[in-house]
Design an enzyme around this catalytic site. Structure first.
Site: not given
Ligand code: NAD
Length: 260
Positions: A142, A155
């Protein structure tokens, strides 16, 4: 179909960024092990949709807080896809509170899913990646892997840790044909961020649209969200021959967030 014959695990691929990455890899012909929580019908729909590209698409319900389940997910990928060439550590959660009020169990949970799960998956999958003499590990970190924000102690610590872990793996795997990189997105409009927008709207008594603009303006010079398919395209690039010597990098895709 540049990834025809490659076998990928994408953790947390039932939603958001992981789903976008799984879709992009499958569209390039890769077989994919999906993972994450969600409704069985919805997951089966996604599995069938991705299978239409031609690769084998499987699903593991492994909980990323459990090292034993992560190892079993890698075993399952070996059995159902015939091996593992690409590991995308994407599953992640958020929790916000000032350090003084941060619940210990939330600290443990964020660290477990956002950092330790990647370590456990890498430990289990690396021998398989080495075997073929070609592999890609992509850790979804991130902008918070590079800079901090208030209220996000767990985080930010986990994502900085993930960037560090990426560098160690890159050095250890340097001459094995396996690269390891981190992708560092800024804001991507997914359920993880939609929750933060809703919380902000409630806290500040604003409409959701206003809260969304405020969220972007606070951190990102470019006032638009990155889309999951754009992160998917970056993952596909990292799997290409052009990226063969990119390793140990933390690649920003953040609308200028970390430029300032
Ligand atoms: P999201 O909530 O849409 O998806 C998260 C996914 O992780 C889902 O499929 C969920 O079921 C799974 N998950 C959560 N806990 C779990 C567990 N204990 N075991 C197995 N699966 C689990 O979130 P996202 O925004 O798509 O985030 C995905 C990644 O990207 C994360 O690591 C997040 O930190 C990172 N990220 C997101 C953003 C953003 O702006 N959305 C920015 C930077 C980084």
């Amino acid at each position: 179909m540049g990834l025809h014959g490659k076998r990928a695990i994408v953790t947390g691929s039932t939603s958001g960024i992981g789903r976008g990455i799984a879709q992009a890899l499958a569209a390039e012909g890769a077989s994919v092990m999906l993972n994450g929580f969600g409704e069985a019908d919805e997951i089966e729909r996604l599995r069938t949709e991705l299978a239409s590209f031609g690769g084998t698409i499987a699903y593991s319900a492994a909980d990323m807080t459990r090292a034993d389940e992560i190892a079993e997910m890698v075993e399952q990928a070996g059995r159902s896809l015939g091996g593992v060439d690409i590991l995308v550590n994407n599953a992640g959660i958020q929790f916000t509170a000032p350090i003084g009020e941060f619940p210990r169990e939330q600290w443990d949970r964020v660290l477990a899913i956002n950092l330790s799960a990647a370590f456990h998956a890498m430990q289990a999958a690396t021998p398989r990646l080495r075997e073929a003499g070609w592999g890609r590990i992509i850790n979804i970190a991130s902008a918070h892997g590079l800079v901090a924000s208030a209220q996000k102690a767990a985080y930010v610590a986990a994502k900085h840790g993930l960037v560090g872990l990426t560098k160690v793996a890159a050095i250890e795997l340097a001459n094995s044909g396996v690269t390891c990189n981190a992708i560092c997105p800024g804001w991507v409009l997914t359920p993880l961020v939609e929750r933060q927008i809703a919380e902000r709207a409630a806290r500040e008594g604003r409409a959701a649209g206003d809260a969304e603009r405020a969220l972007l303006a606070e951190k990102q010079p470019m006032l638009q969200f990155t889309r999951p398919e754009q992160i998917g395209a970056m993952a596909v690039f990292l799997c290409s021959e052009a990226a063969a010597t990119i390793t140990g990098a933390a690649l920003s895709i953040d609308g200028g967030w970390t430029a300032g």
